[in-house]
Write a protein that holds these residues in place. Structure first.
Motif, short mmCIF file in Angstrom:
data_model
loop_
_atom_site.label_atom_id
_atom_site.label_comp_id
_atom_site.label_asym_id
_atom_site.label_seq_id
_atom_site.Cartn_x
_atom_site.Cartn_y
_atom_site.Cartn_z
N LYS A 5 24.15 17.14 -12.89
CA LYS A 5 22.76 17.54 -12.68
C LYS A 5 22.64 18.79 -11.81
CE LYS A 5 18.89 15.97 -10.08
NZ LYS A 5 18.54 14.99 -9.10
N ASN A 6 23.49 18.93 -10.81
CA ASN A 6 23.31 19.99 -9.82
C ASN A 6 24.15 21.24 -10.04
OD1 ASN A 6 21.33 18.77 -8.11
ND2 ASN A 6 22.91 17.37 -7.42
N ILE A 7 25.20 21.17 -10.84
CA ILE A 7 26.00 22.38 -11.07
C ILE A 7 25.22 23.33 -11.96
CG2 ILE A 7 28.07 23.29 -12.16
CD1 ILE A 7 29.55 20.82 -11.23
N ASP A 8 25.01 24.53 -11.44
CA ASP A 8 24.26 25.55 -12.17
C ASP A 8 24.88 26.91 -11.85
OD1 ASP A 8 22.36 26.94 -13.59
OD2 ASP A 8 20.81 26.79 -12.04
N PRO A 9 25.42 27.58 -12.85
CA PRO A 9 26.07 28.87 -12.58
C PRO A 9 25.11 29.93 -12.03
CG PRO A 9 26.51 28.15 -14.84
CD PRO A 9 25.55 27.19 -14.24
N SER A 10 23.85 29.84 -12.38
CA SER A 10 22.90 30.84 -11.89
C SER A 10 22.26 30.44 -10.57
CB SER A 10 21.80 31.06 -12.94
OG SER A 10 21.07 29.87 -13.14
N GLY A 11 22.60 29.27 -10.05
CA GLY A 11 22.03 28.82 -8.78
C GLY A 11 22.65 29.53 -7.60
N ASN A 23 24.92 24.03 -5.96
CA ASN A 23 25.11 24.49 -7.34
C ASN A 23 26.54 24.95 -7.62
OD1 ASN A 23 22.00 25.81 -6.69
ND2 ASN A 23 22.27 24.25 -8.24
N ASN A 24 27.36 25.02 -6.60
CA ASN A 24 28.73 25.49 -6.73
C ASN A 24 29.62 24.35 -7.24
OD1 ASN A 24 31.17 26.73 -6.50
ND2 ASN A 24 30.91 27.34 -4.36
#
Length: 84
Positions: free
Chosen positions: A29-35, A40-41
């Protein structure tokens, strides 16, 4: 008291896989490359999962032994230890 130990063993046995599932679901849910936040890491999540999965497995092992009633009698001192 043995009933409480066995009941808590069941709880620990079920809690281990639940913790692993919650960690993996939180990572997905929390991993986001643009975060831009630390959460997000993906490296942070790999570290967290690598630390807590063995702890959860140990919790399941402890619960399994409690369910098998291995802790029904604990030694009171070193003279009561049985090394056979």
């Amino acid at each position: 008291m043995n009933f409480v130990k066995r009941l808590l063993g069941l709880i620990w046995l079920l809690l281990g896989p639940a913790v692993i599932c919650f960690l993996i679901a939180g990572a997905v849910k929390n991993i986001d490359p643009s975060g831009t936040r630390d959460i997000n890491n993906p490296v942070i999540w790999v570290i967290i999962i690598a630390i807590f999965v063995p702890i959860a497995i140990g919790l399941m092992i402890f619960g399994w032994y409690a369910m098998k009633n291995e802790y029904k009698h604990l030694p009171e001192d070193s003279d009561h230890l049985n090394f056979e």
